[in-house]
Design an enzyme around this catalytic site. Structure first.
Site, mmCIF file in Angstrom:
data_model
loop_
_atom_site.group_PDB
_atom_site.id
_atom_site.type_symbol
_atom_site.label_atom_id
_atom_site.label_comp_id
_atom_site.label_asym_id
_atom_site.label_seq_id
_atom_site.Cartn_x
_atom_site.Cartn_y
_atom_site.Cartn_z
ATOM 1 C CG ASP A 250 5.233 80.431 15.635
ATOM 2 O OD1 ASP A 250 4.648 80.649 14.548
ATOM 3 O OD2 ASP A 250 5.778 81.338 16.292
ATOM 4 C CG ASP B 226 9.466 81.635 12.304
ATOM 5 O OD1 ASP B 226 9.276 82.173 11.215
ATOM 6 O OD2 ASP B 226 8.763 80.716 12.752
ATOM 7 C CG ASP C 139 4.194 79.030 10.415
ATOM 8 O OD1 ASP C 139 4.131 79.747 9.403
ATOM 9 O OD2 ASP C 139 4.500 79.463 11.539
#
Length: 898
Positions: free
Chosen positions: A620, A332, A624
């Site tokens: 997170d 990310d 996900d």
């Protein structure tokens, strides 16, 4: 008590809790003493005695005990009984069991510490402050804040809910999320699945938020009553451990076969049957690396503890070895590649860039702050914002412009909300106007997703219909801000004459009036640039995955060194149109994925895996979890990550930092290397022991070692150096090599050949010492009797000096050989004293070895004689030979590499 069928007021009164202030610290301590910890009783482990007795369950140890008993009986029947052999064998077996228990306890302790590190926390209101505490410290009456993605830490009666949906499949079997409502009062004995005003421990918040008061903890919760477990008790074996256990069995069968051959040859050579039986059994025990899986567990655990100190908490041991094989790291952007310290730097209207201190700035920022869950409190004269970083930046920017969120929330009371989710990329709140009976909804989120829902635009203090020119103008402003590496948040509103949450909620995010854009900077982490460079050098491809605009993503990826060509970036919209086959073909072209959804993440992982890549993926959010589970290594964020993401992950990054993943990969490679070193050392030593006995018997020599000597070598010179190799620092060039291929066996790249040749070398040196001792220092004529097979002389004399020298060389050569295992580079390059634990192991083991030969009472027990200075010089010259030979080989290899 049936908490679900009583009022909120009664619940709070009964539990003596103030929902606005929470319990005091003093009161929570009293209640913990009264109710205990909020933990589910785990299955009782083995006690020390059971663990100790379990050490004797090994097949070879049982045979050895039987051999000791036989030895005891035979000794008892002799004219002059000698019980030293059986007593020593049993003493060594018991000492071995004690060491086994200590190793097991050490491994368990390390794993238990890891479980505690990755155990979930609870968001609790105590003493007027919201804080994170370990969920095991909750007590009845605590006020728990429940948010999307968090685990419910205890059974709670809900006192406030906003669109709360909970997944309770593990308790009720209901596969769909269950809607919860704090205001409901249900009938007594309502079914567990229908308790809509309660949430149960171990369930998961899928959507919305709520506040609950803890009613039951630990074994009194519903999950406690049905004896469910929050965490697994048993730690599964890693693939490496399974492979080594299998290797151990194959080697064990081979060793048993050789031992049987040794026994049969000994009988044909007219050697004493009982002595040959004892030697064969001892050789089998010494030769089989039964401690290998245990040593690997300890090495993995030690490595995992080191990683935890570097902010990488490993939840599942197999992840350690998988880390060393990682070829792709999908990360990310926000908070992992960047600092996650958002600062609002620009605001823009339809006219372009505006000043922060303008009336327009107040209007835009106050709307944005109202549509945030972050809270602002004054700590002295300074504002402190608590919440998600993006929202914190908006709330702080509004405060600096004179719009205090705390005051705004009182004036414009929030009555409804649609929480942000990663698919819509929007959040909406509804507020009641203070003076008139009207309402205003505010929506904020990603520009691309919000602009399509707007039919009007805010121009000169009024809402006007949006036309194509307006839309093109806003698109251009958004593009310019994104290309400047700004994270752009768009804000819109909608006036409502009335509001009904059931009938009007579905229309809230349509026909909006676009207010403007807010640009914020999130600077890249300085250490990430170096980490990206290390990745590329190590054969690992770093990938950026973000929900941000593709232009923002490109700008930051280029700055970090992830993006080298503009064509390497792709947006989620284009990804959605791409077939699976097409994605599998082209996946290697891309380094940046922008505007992605959680579903895209799963597709990206699978596409790389179809190419044979080993993928690490960060995440997170609740959504996900599938991608984290699909990835070879799921990495959850420790700071911003939800409990759901953490539970699905193999590893938790406590600092949310990309550089930590790279550091963990380096550590994983180092751990794998050290395990190979220990395996290399143990197996080459074991082969040396087998060959020493086998060759001597084959060529008609007497047994060069007796049972107690073999067991001593196995106990002393094997275990300590092998474990010490587990703390060897990773080689400096470890991240200059390509990732470890999971398809490549442990013994690939010539390791099997090395182990065999080094085993032959150790065995040959021990035999050389034996022959020298027999020929030059034992009874005159003894050596000739062996050469000419004179059975009478052979039976009359014991080769005391030869056996002692053989025993000393076999043991000490293995100790010296352990230094060869440290690196493929020369000891002169890495430094002899850089692994202090190995140095200490060498000194302890060498001292013990010299002691059993030099101290008379011990010498009698181990059937050896004290050696002269000349004999010790010969022993040490032979014992040091493995270092000389291997160092010479390393020098040749170094020249070839150069």
């Amino acid at each position: 008590m049936h908490w679900h069928n009583i009022s909120i007021e009664y619940t709070l009164r009964e539990l003596m809790t103030d929902v606005n202030h929470g319990l005091s610290l003093e009161e929570s301590k009293k209640r913990q003493q009264l109710y205990g910890k909020n933990i589910i009783d785990a299955k009782k482990g083995k006690n020390l005695l059971q663990k100790f007795l379990a050490q004797f369950a090994d097949f070879m140890i049982i045979i050895l005990i039987c051999a000791a008993i036989v030895s005891l009986v035979v000794s008892y029947m002799e004219v002059n009984p000698n019980f030293i052999d059986p007593i020593i064998i049993m003493a060594i077996v018991i000492l071995n069991a004690f060491l086994g228990v200590l190793q097991e306890a050490k491994a368990e302790k390390a794993l238990e510490a890891l479980k505690k590190m990755s155990a979930p926390n609870a968001h609790v209101l105590r003493d007027d402050k919201v804080s994170d505490i370990p969920s095991e410290d909750l007590v009845p009456g605590d006020i728990v804040i429940l948010e999307t993605g968090s685990f419910v830490p205890a059974d709670c009666r809900l006192v406030h809910t906003v669109n709360l949906q909970v997944e309770e499949a593990s308790l009720t079997g209901e596969s769909h999320p269950v809607e919860k409502n704090a205001t409901l009062r249900l009938l007594p004995n309502t079914n567990l699945a229908d308790r809509q005003n309660m949430v149960m421990a171990t369930s998961t918040i899928i959507y919305g938020r709520g506040i609950g008061v803890v009613t039951d903890i630990g074994m009194n919760t519903q999950v406690g009553k049905i004896a469910s477990m929050i965490m697994e008790d048993d730690t599964p074996s890693t693939p490496l451990q399974k492979r080594l256990a299998k290797t151990g069995k194959v080697l064990g069968i081979a060793a048993l076969t050789i031992c049987f051959i040794v026994f049969v040859i000994g009988l044909f050579k007219d050697l004493p049957p009982f002595e040959m039986f004892m030697t064969s059994v001892s050789l089998a025990v010494a030769a089989i690396p039964e401690g290998l899986p245990a040593i690997v567990t300890i090495m993995l655990s030690l490595g995992v503890q080191r990683m935890a100190k570097k902010n990488a908490v490993i939840r599942k041991l197999p992840a350690v070895e998988t880390l060393g094989s990682a070829t792709v790291i999908c990360s990310d952007k926000t908070g992992t590649l960047t600092q996650n310290i958002m600062t609002v730097t620009d605001i823009s209207s339809i006219h372009g860039k505006e000043k922060m201190n303008s009336d327009y700035g107040f209007f835009l920022l106050s709307h944005a702050a109202l549509c945030c869950d972050s809270t602002l409190v004054m700590e002295g004269n300074q504002p402190a914002v608590h919440g998600e970083p993006t929202e914190n930046a908006l709330v702080l920017a509004a405060y600096n412009r004179g719009a205090n969120k705390s005051d705004l929330d009182i004036t414009y009371k929030r009555i409804y909300e649609i929480p942000f989710d990663s698919t819509r990329k929007l959040m909406t709140t509804v507020h009641k106007s203070p003076d008139v009976s009207s309402y205003r909804s505010i929506t904020k989120g990603a520009y691309d997703f919000l602009i399509s829902r707007c039919s009007h635009v805010y121009i000169d203090n009024k809402s006007v219909p949006m036309n194509t020119r307006h839309r093109n103008r806003l698109n251009a402003i958004n593009t310019a801000m994104s290309e400047s590496a700004l994270r752009v948040i768009a804000v819109a509103y909608k006036n409502l004459s009335r509001f009904n949450s059931k009938s009007d909620a579905a229309k809230l995010e349509n026909d909006l009036t676009f207010i403007g854009l807010i640009g914020m900077i999130d600077p890249p982490r300085e250490e990430v640039k170096e980490a990206v460079r290390i990745c590329k050098r190590a054969g690992i491809k770093p990938i950026m995955i973000t929900g941000d605009h593709i232009l923002t993503a490109k700008a930051i990826a280029k700055d970090l060194g992830i993006l080298t060509n503009q064509t390497e970036a792709i947006a989620g919209e284009e990804l959605s149109k791409m077939s699976t086959d097409r994605l599998n073909e082209t996946i290697s072209r891309f380094s940046v994925f922008a505007r992605v959804s959680p579903e895209h993440k799963v597709r990206i992982v699978k596409a790389y895996q179809n190419k044979g890549e080993v993928v690490a993926m960060t995440g997170d959010g609740v959504n996900d979890a599938p991608a984290l589970k699909t990835a070879d290594i799921g990495c959850a964020m420790g700071i911003t990550g939800t409990d759901v993401a953490k539970n699905a992950a193999d590893m938790i990054l406590t600092d949310d930092n990309f550089a930590t993943i790279v550091s963990a990969v380096q550590e994983g490679r180092g751990i794998y290397e050290n395990i190979k070193k220990a395996v290399h050392f143990l197996l080459s030593s074991n082969i040396g022991e087998i060959l020493t006995i086998f060759v001597a018997i084959l060529f008609g020599l007497p047994t060069p070692l007796v049972a107690v000597q073999l067991l001593w070598v196995n106990l002393v010179t094997d275990s300590l150096p092998a474990i010490s190799l587990g703390v060897e620092p990773a080689s400096k060039d470890i991240m200059l090599k390509n990732p470890i291929s999971p398809k490549k066996g442990m013994f690939a790249d010539g390791l099997a050949f090395q182990i065999t040749t080094e085993g032959i070398l150790i065995g040959s040196l021990a035999l050389t010492a034996f022959v020298i001792g027999v020929r030059y220092y034992d009874t005159p004529g003894l050596y000739e009797s062996y050469v000419h097979h004179n059975a009478n002389i052979m039976a009359s004399y014991t080769p005391w000096v030869g056996r002692t020298m053989c025993f000393a060389v076999l043991s000490l050569s293995q100790l010296f050989h352990s230094f060869n295992m440290r690196s493929s580079r020369s000891l002169s390059e890495i430094g002899i004293f850089t692994n202090r634990k190995l140095n200490l192991s060498f000194l302890i083991c060498a001292f013990l070895q010299i002691a059993v030969i030099s101290i008379a009472p011990l010498a009698r027990i181990f059937q050896v004689v004290p050696l002269t200075l000349r004999q010790w010089i010969i022993v040490f010259l032979l014992a040091m030979t493995p270092i000389v030979v291997v160092e010479f080989q390393k020098k040749i290899n170094s020249k070839k590499r150069s």
